[in-house]
Structure formats: structure tokens, C-alpha cells
Scaffold this motif. Structure first.
Motif, PDB file in Angstrom:
ATOM      1  N   PHE A  98      18.291 -49.050  -8.569  1.00 56.23           N
ATOM      2  CA  PHE A  98      18.071 -50.450  -8.263  1.00 56.23           C
ATOM      3  C   PHE A  98      18.793 -51.288  -9.306  1.00 56.23           C
ATOM      4  O   PHE A  98      19.364 -50.769 -10.243  1.00 56.23           O
ATOM      5  CB  PHE A  98      16.565 -50.751  -8.259  1.00 56.23           C
ATOM      6  N   GLY A  99      18.782 -52.592  -9.111  1.00 53.64           N
ATOM      7  CA  GLY A  99      19.503 -53.480 -10.010  1.00 53.64           C
ATOM      8  C   GLY A  99      20.869 -53.786  -9.438  1.00 53.64           C
ATOM      9  O   GLY A  99      21.027 -53.904  -8.216  1.00 53.64           O
ATOM     10  N   SER A 104      21.669 -50.867 -13.954  1.00 47.20           N
ATOM     11  CA  SER A 104      20.703 -50.322 -13.009  1.00 47.20           C
ATOM     12  C   SER A 104      19.336 -50.224 -13.681  1.00 47.20           C
ATOM     13  O   SER A 104      19.240 -49.978 -14.881  1.00 47.20           O
ATOM     14  CB  SER A 104      21.158 -48.958 -12.506  1.00 47.20           C
ATOM     15  N   GLN A 105      18.313 -50.455 -12.896  1.00 43.73           N
ATOM     16  CA  GLN A 105      16.951 -50.465 -13.411  1.00 43.73           C
ATOM     17  C   GLN A 105      16.072 -49.652 -12.467  1.00 43.73           C
ATOM     18  O   GLN A 105      16.388 -49.508 -11.291  1.00 43.73           O
ATOM     19  CB  GLN A 105      16.413 -51.899 -13.464  1.00 43.73           C
ATOM     20  N   ILE A 107      12.687 -49.194 -10.219  1.00 42.17           N
ATOM     21  CA  ILE A 107      11.938 -50.152  -9.408  1.00 42.17           C
ATOM     22  C   ILE A 107      10.736 -50.678 -10.192  1.00 42.17           C
ATOM     23  O   ILE A 107      10.334 -51.829 -10.056  1.00 42.17           O
ATOM     24  CB  ILE A 107      11.513 -49.511  -8.056  1.00 42.17           C
ATOM     25  N   ILE A 110      11.987 -53.404 -12.443  1.00 45.72           N
ATOM     26  CA  ILE A 110      12.264 -54.629 -11.692  1.00 45.72           C
ATOM     27  C   ILE A 110      10.965 -55.353 -11.351  1.00 45.72           C
ATOM     28  O   ILE A 110      10.869 -56.576 -11.471  1.00 45.72           O
ATOM     29  CB  ILE A 110      13.056 -54.294 -10.409  1.00 45.72           C
ATOM     30  N   THR A 113       9.691 -57.276 -14.202  1.00 45.88           N
ATOM     31  CA  THR A 113      10.511 -58.378 -14.700  1.00 45.88           C
ATOM     32  C   THR A 113      10.053 -59.690 -14.085  1.00 45.88           C
ATOM     33  O   THR A 113       9.756 -59.759 -12.902  1.00 45.88           O
ATOM     34  CB  THR A 113      11.998 -58.148 -14.321  1.00 45.88           C
ATOM     35  N   LYS A 114      10.034 -60.703 -14.916  1.00 51.65           N
ATOM     36  CA  LYS A 114       9.598 -62.010 -14.425  1.00 51.65           C
ATOM     37  C   LYS A 114      10.691 -62.595 -13.534  1.00 51.65           C
ATOM     38  O   LYS A 114      11.866 -62.612 -13.899  1.00 51.65           O
ATOM     39  CB  LYS A 114       9.340 -62.930 -15.622  1.00 51.65           C
ATOM     40  N   SER A 115      10.296 -63.071 -12.384  1.00 50.82           N
ATOM     41  CA  SER A 115      11.256 -63.667 -11.454  1.00 50.82           C
ATOM     42  C   SER A 115      11.250 -65.175 -11.576  1.00 50.82           C
ATOM     43  O   SER A 115      10.364 -65.773 -12.182  1.00 50.82           O
ATOM     44  CB  SER A 115      10.922 -63.260 -10.020  1.00 50.82           C
TER      45      SER A 115
ATOM     46  N   HIS B  33      21.045 -54.228  -5.566  1.00 53.21           N
ATOM     47  CA  HIS B  33      19.997 -53.504  -4.834  1.00 53.21           C
ATOM     48  C   HIS B  33      18.647 -53.806  -5.472  1.00 53.21           C
ATOM     49  O   HIS B  33      18.151 -53.051  -6.308  1.00 53.21           O
ATOM     50  CB  HIS B  33      20.296 -51.997  -4.872  1.00 53.21           C
ATOM     51  N   LEU B  77      13.691 -64.141  -7.755  1.00 52.00           N
ATOM     52  CA  LEU B  77      14.295 -62.902  -8.258  1.00 52.00           C
ATOM     53  C   LEU B  77      14.442 -62.975  -9.779  1.00 52.00           C
ATOM     54  O   LEU B  77      14.428 -64.070 -10.355  1.00 52.00           O
ATOM     55  CB  LEU B  77      15.694 -62.719  -7.651  1.00 52.00           C
TER      56      LEU B  77
END
Lengths: 132, 90
Positions: A98-99, A104-105, A107, A110, A113-115, B33, B77
Motif C-alpha cells: 500500500f502507499g 510503501s506502507q 495497511i 496507513i 496515519t492521520k488523514s 494504492h 487521506l
């Protein structure tokens, strides 16, 4: 006494060692085969067969175990990860990234992580005047 | 260049879809992604051409949708995700 295994529990535990559980890695296969060889050799010792035949079986079983140990030692020296590579490892390797291509991170990362809203892309909202 | 959103529903639980994921990721190497079944990529292809290039990796019972994105989007996001989206050529 709490925690002490009953005789029946001990019996079922021993039997479960021989139960048909799925072998998922090469190392667990080696352990399984070694166990079967040891049991086979032990049974042969008490079997109604001639002494030279017993010795032959013991030598064969011992040789096979030695070969297995040597095989595992070679892999353990050169490619130890291959010994424990199984379905779980394969899935972990093929796990989707992902990322982005930048970073890449997982899930989990993610989700932790603060959105925020997109502050940089859209122009400031225009004042919409109602039609009269 | 265009920015394409790729979404899919893959229904065959026994099939290894890794070639599909690799085809999406390695198309131009620019991929996004952040959602389970959605990818955003930068590509020189049209949505039609890119979707057709993915057909060999899916089955007739699967679903696939490729949409060309315009530079108008908003949502919720992580900052890194917005930075990636804002730096694309739409």
C-alpha cells in the motif's frame, strides 16, 4: 493438583504427535520424518525379528536421520530461510503493497496515519451567486 | 500523460492475481494504492487501452473498471497521499 496433566491427557498428547497435521515447511517435514523414523526403529527393536535384521533397521533409520540432519545443516548454512518457507511466508512475501511508489506502507500504518482534506489541489471555492 | 483510476472485484479465491497487481504497479512505476481494490496510476495509455491490457490477468467472472481522472478531487487521506496525487500530470 492444578495444572498437572492427567494420565489420559498425557496419552492424547503423545497420540497427537502422530496425528495427521499438515506439514507446511521443509523443516517441519524433516521433524515429522525424523519422528517416524525414530518410532519405526524403536518398534523394530521389540519386533519378533532376528537380531541382524533389527541391527539393519536401526542402521538404516540412523543413516536416514543423519542424512536429513546433514541436508538441513547445508540449507541452514546457505539458505536458512528456505527451511521455514511455507504458505504463510509466501503469502507474506506476495502481500500487496500500500502507499505509493514513493513510500510503501502497511495497511496498518496507513490506517494509523492521520488523514486530512486536500489543501493543495483545489482552487479556493468561488462564491456562487444565486440566479435571480 | 494521464492519471487512471483502476478498480476491480476479483472473485476467484483460488486464483493468484499477483500478475495483475504487478502489471498495474509496473506499468509506469507510478502507483497509488491507499484503498483495498483501487489503484491510481500515471500512464500514457487511454483508459480503454489500459483496461484491455489487464484483461489477460482477470477472469470473465471478475469486474474491472478503469477511469481517467481529472484534476478535481477531494477527500480524506494522509498528507503523503495528497502530495502524490497533486504532483501528477492530469
Amino acid at each position: 493438583m492444578p495444572g498437572e496433566m492427567s494420565f489420559w491427557d498425557q496419552i492424547t498428547r503423545v497420540i497427537s504427535l502422530f496425528a495427521s497435521q499438515e506439514v507446511k515447511t521443509p523443516l517441519s517435514f524433516v521433524f515429522r520424518v525424523s519422528l517416524y523414523l525414530a518410532v519405526f526403529a524403536a518398534l523394530a527393536l521389540f519386533a519378533p525379528i532376528t537380531q541382524p535384521f533389527k541391527v539393519g533397521i536401526a542402521v538404516c533409520a540412523g543413516s536416514l536421520v543423519f542424512l536429513l540432519v546433514a541436508f538441513v545443516a547445508v540449507f541452514g548454512w546457505f539458505k536458512p530461510t528456505n527451511l521455514v518457507y511455507g504458505e504463510a511466508g509466501h503469502r507474506a512475501e506476495r502481500r500487496l503493497e500500500f502507499g505509493t511508489n514513493r513510500r510503501s506502507q502497511s495497511i496498518v500504518e496507513i490506517e494509523a496515519t492521520k488523514s486530512e482534506s486536500n489543501k493543495g489541489q483545489l482552487p479556493p471555492p468561488e462564491k456562487i451567486e444565486d440566479d435571480v | 500523460m494521464s492519471v487512471l483510476l483502476v478498480s476491480y472485484a476479483l472473485r476467484n479465491n483460488t486464483k493468484d492475481y499477483s500478475p495483475l497487481y504487478d502489471a498495474i504497479k509496473n506499468h509506469t512505476g507510478l502507483w497509488f494504492h491507499y484503498f483495498e481494490n483501487i489503484w491510481i496510476i500515471e500512464s500514457t495509455l487511454t483508459a480503454d487501452a489500459f483496461a484491455k491490457s489487464l484483461y489477460p490477468f482477470i477472469e470473465t467472472t471478475d469486474h474491472l473498471l478503469v477511469i481517467r481522472l481529472q484534476k478535481e478531487y477531494q477527500g480524506w487521506l494522509p498528507k503523503e497521499a495528497w502530495e502524490w496525487l497533486n504532483n501528477r500530470q492530469y
